[in-house]
Design a protein around this motif. Structure first.
Motif, PDB file in Angstrom:
ATOM      1  N   HIS A 201       0.836  -1.200   0.000  1.00 32.61           N
ATOM      2  CA  HIS A 201       0.000   0.000   0.000  1.00 32.61           C
ATOM      3  C   HIS A 201       0.873   1.252   0.000  1.00 32.61           C
ATOM      4  CE1 HIS A 201      -3.521   2.483   0.834  1.00 32.61           C
ATOM      5  NE2 HIS A 201      -2.792   3.117   1.752  1.00 32.61           N
ATOM      6  N   VAL A 202       0.588   2.175  -0.916  1.00 32.30           N
ATOM      7  CA  VAL A 202       1.345   3.420  -1.019  1.00 32.30           C
ATOM      8  C   VAL A 202       0.854   4.403   0.037  1.00 32.30           C
ATOM      9  CG1 VAL A 202       1.946   5.358  -2.505  1.00 32.30           C
ATOM     10  CG2 VAL A 202       1.701   3.080  -3.496  1.00 32.30           C
ATOM     11  N   ARG A 203       1.783   4.880   0.862  1.00 36.20           N
ATOM     12  CA  ARG A 203       1.455   5.826   1.934  1.00 36.20           C
ATOM     13  C   ARG A 203       1.969   7.229   1.662  1.00 36.20           C
ATOM     14  NH1 ARG A 203       4.193   5.187   6.155  1.00 36.20           N
ATOM     15  NH2 ARG A 203       2.826   6.506   7.417  1.00 36.20           N
ATOM     16  N   GLY A 204       2.864   7.377   0.700  1.00 36.37           N
ATOM     17  CA  GLY A 204       3.412   8.696   0.442  1.00 36.37           C
ATOM     18  C   GLY A 204       4.680   8.626  -0.380  1.00 36.37           C
ATOM     19  N   ILE A 205       5.446   9.717  -0.313  1.00 36.74           N
ATOM     20  CA  ILE A 205       6.686   9.798  -1.089  1.00 36.74           C
ATOM     21  C   ILE A 205       7.799  10.419  -0.248  1.00 36.74           C
ATOM     22  CG2 ILE A 205       5.524   9.993  -3.322  1.00 36.74           C
ATOM     23  CD1 ILE A 205       6.179  13.039  -3.209  1.00 36.74           C
TER      24      ILE A 205
ATOM     25  N   ILE B 197       6.132   8.239 -10.825  1.00 39.32           N
ATOM     26  CA  ILE B 197       5.303   7.629  -9.780  1.00 39.32           C
ATOM     27  C   ILE B 197       4.839   6.246 -10.213  1.00 39.32           C
ATOM     28  CG2 ILE B 197       3.090   7.815  -8.588  1.00 39.32           C
ATOM     29  CD1 ILE B 197       5.282   9.632  -7.478  1.00 39.32           C
ATOM     30  N   ALA B 198       4.377   6.133 -11.453  1.00 40.62           N
ATOM     31  CA  ALA B 198       3.947   4.816 -11.944  1.00 40.62           C
ATOM     32  C   ALA B 198       5.115   3.841 -11.981  1.00 40.62           C
ATOM     33  CB  ALA B 198       3.330   4.962 -13.330  1.00 40.62           C
ATOM     34  N   THR B 199       6.277   4.320 -12.399  1.00 39.83           N
ATOM     35  CA  THR B 199       7.462   3.451 -12.453  1.00 39.83           C
ATOM     36  C   THR B 199       7.847   2.976 -11.064  1.00 39.83           C
ATOM     37  OG1 THR B 199       8.270   4.594 -14.426  1.00 39.83           O
ATOM     38  CG2 THR B 199       9.875   3.329 -13.160  1.00 39.83           C
ATOM     39  N   LEU B 200       7.864   3.883 -10.082  1.00 41.12           N
ATOM     40  CA  LEU B 200       8.199   3.503  -8.709  1.00 41.12           C
ATOM     41  C   LEU B 200       7.189   2.498  -8.145  1.00 41.12           C
ATOM     42  CD1 LEU B 200       9.208   6.999  -7.256  1.00 41.12           C
ATOM     43  CD2 LEU B 200      10.739   5.061  -7.699  1.00 41.12           C
ATOM     44  N   ALA B 201       5.939   2.623  -8.575  1.00 36.95           N
ATOM     45  CA  ALA B 201       4.892   1.723  -8.090  1.00 36.95           C
ATOM     46  C   ALA B 201       4.869   0.399  -8.846  1.00 36.95           C
ATOM     47  CB  ALA B 201       3.535   2.403  -8.197  1.00 36.95           C
TER      48      ALA B 201
ATOM     49  N   VAL C 287      -5.323   3.033 -11.537  1.00 39.88           N
ATOM     50  CA  VAL C 287      -5.274   2.980 -10.075  1.00 39.88           C
ATOM     51  C   VAL C 287      -4.335   1.876  -9.600  1.00 39.88           C
ATOM     52  CG1 VAL C 287      -7.617   3.878  -9.832  1.00 39.88           C
ATOM     53  CG2 VAL C 287      -7.250   1.413  -9.858  1.00 39.88           C
ATOM     54  N   GLY C 288      -3.814   2.060  -8.394  1.00 39.77           N
ATOM     55  CA  GLY C 288      -3.053   1.051  -7.676  1.00 39.77           C
ATOM     56  C   GLY C 288      -3.530   1.046  -6.235  1.00 39.77           C
ATOM     57  N   ASP C 289      -2.768   0.472  -5.346  1.00 37.17           N
ATOM     58  CA  ASP C 289      -3.130   0.398  -3.932  1.00 37.17           C
ATOM     59  C   ASP C 289      -2.721   1.693  -3.247  1.00 37.17           C
ATOM     60  OD1 ASP C 289      -3.705  -0.286  -1.349  1.00 37.17           O
ATOM     61  OD2 ASP C 289      -2.614  -2.190  -1.374  1.00 37.17           O
ATOM     62  N   GLY C 290      -3.709   2.582  -3.037  1.00 35.72           N
ATOM     63  CA  GLY C 290      -3.427   3.891  -2.458  1.00 35.72           C
ATOM     64  C   GLY C 290      -2.926   4.896  -3.464  1.00 35.72           C
ATOM     65  N   LEU C 291      -3.059   4.588  -4.744  1.00 37.82           N
ATOM     66  CA  LEU C 291      -2.470   5.394  -5.820  1.00 37.82           C
ATOM     67  C   LEU C 291      -3.446   5.535  -6.978  1.00 37.82           C
ATOM     68  CD1 LEU C 291       0.038   6.571  -7.422  1.00 37.82           C
ATOM     69  CD2 LEU C 291       0.516   4.200  -8.069  1.00 37.82           C
ATOM     70  N   ALA C 292      -3.490   6.730  -7.566  1.00 40.27           N
ATOM     71  CA  ALA C 292      -4.274   6.957  -8.783  1.00 40.27           C
ATOM     72  C   ALA C 292      -3.424   7.730  -9.780  1.00 40.27           C
ATOM     73  CB  ALA C 292      -5.549   7.737  -8.471  1.00 40.27           C
ATOM     74  N   LEU C 293      -3.640   7.458 -11.059  1.00 39.23           N
ATOM     75  CA  LEU C 293      -2.960   8.167 -12.140  1.00 39.23           C
ATOM     76  C   LEU C 293      -3.982   8.984 -12.921  1.00 39.23           C
ATOM     77  CD1 LEU C 293      -0.698   5.265 -13.494  1.00 39.23           C
ATOM     78  CD2 LEU C 293      -0.094   7.013 -11.806  1.00 39.23           C
ATOM     79  N   VAL C 294      -3.601  10.191 -13.300  1.00 42.73           N
ATOM     80  CA  VAL C 294      -4.479  11.063 -14.081  1.00 42.73           C
ATOM     81  C   VAL C 294      -3.684  11.657 -15.243  1.00 42.73           C
ATOM     82  CG1 VAL C 294      -6.070  11.639 -12.201  1.00 42.73           C
ATOM     83  CG2 VAL C 294      -3.984  12.990 -12.512  1.00 42.73           C
ATOM     84  N   GLY C 295      -4.411  12.153 -16.235  1.00 43.54           N
ATOM     85  CA  GLY C 295      -3.761  12.790 -17.380  1.00 43.54           C
ATOM     86  C   GLY C 295      -2.893  11.820 -18.146  1.00 43.54           C
ATOM     87  N   ASP C 296      -1.774  12.312 -18.657  1.00 45.41           N
ATOM     88  CA  ASP C 296      -0.881  11.495 -19.478  1.00 45.41           C
ATOM     89  C   ASP C 296      -0.258  10.339 -18.705  1.00 45.41           C
ATOM     90  OD1 ASP C 296      -1.393  13.035 -21.675  1.00 45.41           O
ATOM     91  OD2 ASP C 296       0.569  13.989 -21.774  1.00 45.41           O
ATOM     92  N   ALA C 297      -0.208  10.433 -17.388  1.00 48.26           N
ATOM     93  CA  ALA C 297       0.333   9.319 -16.600  1.00 48.26           C
ATOM     94  C   ALA C 297      -0.543   8.083 -16.750  1.00 48.26           C
ATOM     95  CB  ALA C 297       0.454   9.710 -15.135  1.00 48.26           C
ATOM     96  N   ALA C 298      -1.848   8.287 -16.917  1.00 44.35           N
ATOM     97  CA  ALA C 298      -2.767   7.160 -17.113  1.00 44.35           C
ATOM     98  C   ALA C 298      -2.836   6.752 -18.574  1.00 44.35           C
ATOM     99  CB  ALA C 298      -4.161   7.526 -16.606  1.00 44.35           C
ATOM    100  N   GLY C 299      -2.810   7.726 -19.481  1.00 45.41           N
ATOM    101  CA  GLY C 299      -2.881   7.402 -20.901  1.00 45.41           C
ATOM    102  C   GLY C 299      -2.408   8.561 -21.755  1.00 45.41           C
TER     103      GLY C 299
END
Length: 422
Positions: A140-144, A170-174, A281-293
């Motif tokens: 579960h992602v809690r922060g950075i 962020i997506a790469t780290l996750a 989406v991931g566990d505690g994480l969401a992607l928006v804009g170009d990060a999602a697509g």
């Protein structure tokens, strides 16, 4: 290391990130907006600067529409040319009213959005900070953990939002692996002054055989001229991108008149731009804009979907965050909304990017739209991403397109053979 607790952490202060941060904070949440560039006037350069009409409700919700218009942004309507002729008209919203998007350079838009976000109560704007690693509780992602000129910061929150573009760190780290598909075209564009356009004040788009041309009037008297050409054609373009861009566009039907024009930026080229998509989406994480697509820029969807995806996330997750409940169900709701609105569009954009020519359905719909005002409105509504694929390719629409083309063919045949119906 400085430790700070927030309700939401948003990484990336572009369109999607600023929209998400602003709307989350307006709901009463405490938001960290993390942006690696310390310059608040920084902006994205590789962009068509064309915002689809589908994003206008989000823009109005932000209160950004007045700022765009005050800053010289132009309400956009687009004329499309194909070998069957011009397709002209206006897209209509769900209430049946004519609507529009906006043309505004990112040089103007990005600082406007960033100022709105930074000045929204509840937003802590951390400019000059970049995400270095995730803080995890199991999976579960809690922060950075972030690094900036002022030192290190450890930020925790109930939700982390990746709004950091198509190469999302962020997506790469996750560990979210992107799906990629090739794009058979590359792009060239430049900014000009004193361009004379046949469609004064309107954008234009030409589907010229395998290649596509554009003219986009923008703020401050700037016109963005662009083209997307197949990779075979790119070999010739690369010799002199500016000259080839201008030659290509001026040769088009009703193309721009550049006899008095002044190019004010270098001709930029994007030689390799594959389609990229990720689970939003991931566990505690969401992607928006170009990060999602991030898809083929040929259809100018990136800016609009950045606004919209951020709004969908806020609407799905804000209540759960305010009640201090798990956001897992809210993120599933966001993912369903994202896919319901965009999956069909993304499929068609990706499919067209792999080939040089229209398929049978595209020929049917574009040719009918050039002959019939009802079909033109129908096509432009879809092109503005207001309607979805199921509406655009409904049996009723396909039947009308077939009827329009059959009628036009019959009338042309009758004229050619001097047959006059009784």
């Amino acid at each position: 290391m400085q430790e700070q607790q927030f309700d939401v952490i948003v990484v990336g202060a572009g369109i999607a990130g600023c929209t998400a941060a602003t709307l989350f904070a307006r709901r009463g949440l405490n938001v960290a907006l993390v942006e690696r560039n310390a310059d608040c006037k920084a902006y994205k350069r590789m962009c068509t600067h064309f915002i689809q009409a589908s994003a206008v409700p989000t823009i109005r919700r932000l209160g950004l529409d007045k700022a765009i218009e005050t800053s010289g942004g132009i309400p956009n309507r687009i004329d499309l040319w194909t070998r069957w002729g011009w397709i002209r008209g206006e897209p209509h919203n769900d209430q049946g009213e004519p609507t529009h998007g906006y043309n505004i350079r990112r040089k103007t838009l990005d600082p406007l959005l960033r100022a709105i976000a930074a000045n929204t109560p509840g937003v802590t704007f951390l400019a000059g900070y970049s995400a270095q690693e995730l803080i995890l509780d199991g999976r579960h992602v809690r922060g950075i953990k972030a690094q900036g000129a002022a030192g290190k910061a450890e930020l925790t929150a109930s939700l982390l939002v990746g709004a950091d573009g198509r190469n999302s760190r962020i997506a790469t780290l996750a560990g979210i692996v992107p799906r990629r598909s090739e794009n058979c075209r590359g792009s060239y564009f430049a900014h000009y002054r004193n361009v004379s356009l046949a469609a004064d004040g309107r954008s234009q788009m030409w589907f010229a055989d395998t290649d596509v041309g554009y003219s986009f009037p923008n703020d401050d008297g700037i016109t963005v001229l662009a083209c997307a050409v197949t990779k075979e054609r790119m070999r010739a373009f690369k010799v002199d991108p500016a000259a080839n861009l201008e030659h290509f566009l001026t040769a088009l039907p009703d193309g721009p008149d550049l006899s008095s024009a002044e190019r004010v930026t270098p001709a930029q080229q994007v030689l390799h731009y594959p389609n990229v998509s990720r689970p939003p989406v991931g566990d505690g994480l969401a992607l928006v804009g170009d990060a999602a697509g991030s898809h083929d820029p040929l259809f100018g969807v990136g800016c609009g979907w950045a606004f919209q995806s951020a709004e969908w996330l806020v609407d799905a997750a804000a209540d759960a965050l305010l009640r201090k409940k798990s956001v897992a169900r809210a993120l599933k709701h966001y993912a369903r909304t994202y896919h319901r609105h965009l999956a069909g569009h993304q499929f068609l954009v990706t499919d067209y990017s792999r080939r040089a020519h229209f398929n049978v359905i595209e020929r049917l719909m574009y040719s009918a739209a050039a002959k019939d005002s009802h079909m033109a409105k129908h096509l432009l509504r879809f092109g503005a991403r207001i309607s979805g694929v199921s509406e655009f390719l409904s049996p009723t629409a396909l039947m009308r397109a077939a009827w329009v083309n059959t009628t036009a063919f019959t009338q042309a045949h009758d004229r050619a053979t001097n047959v006059h119906p009784v």
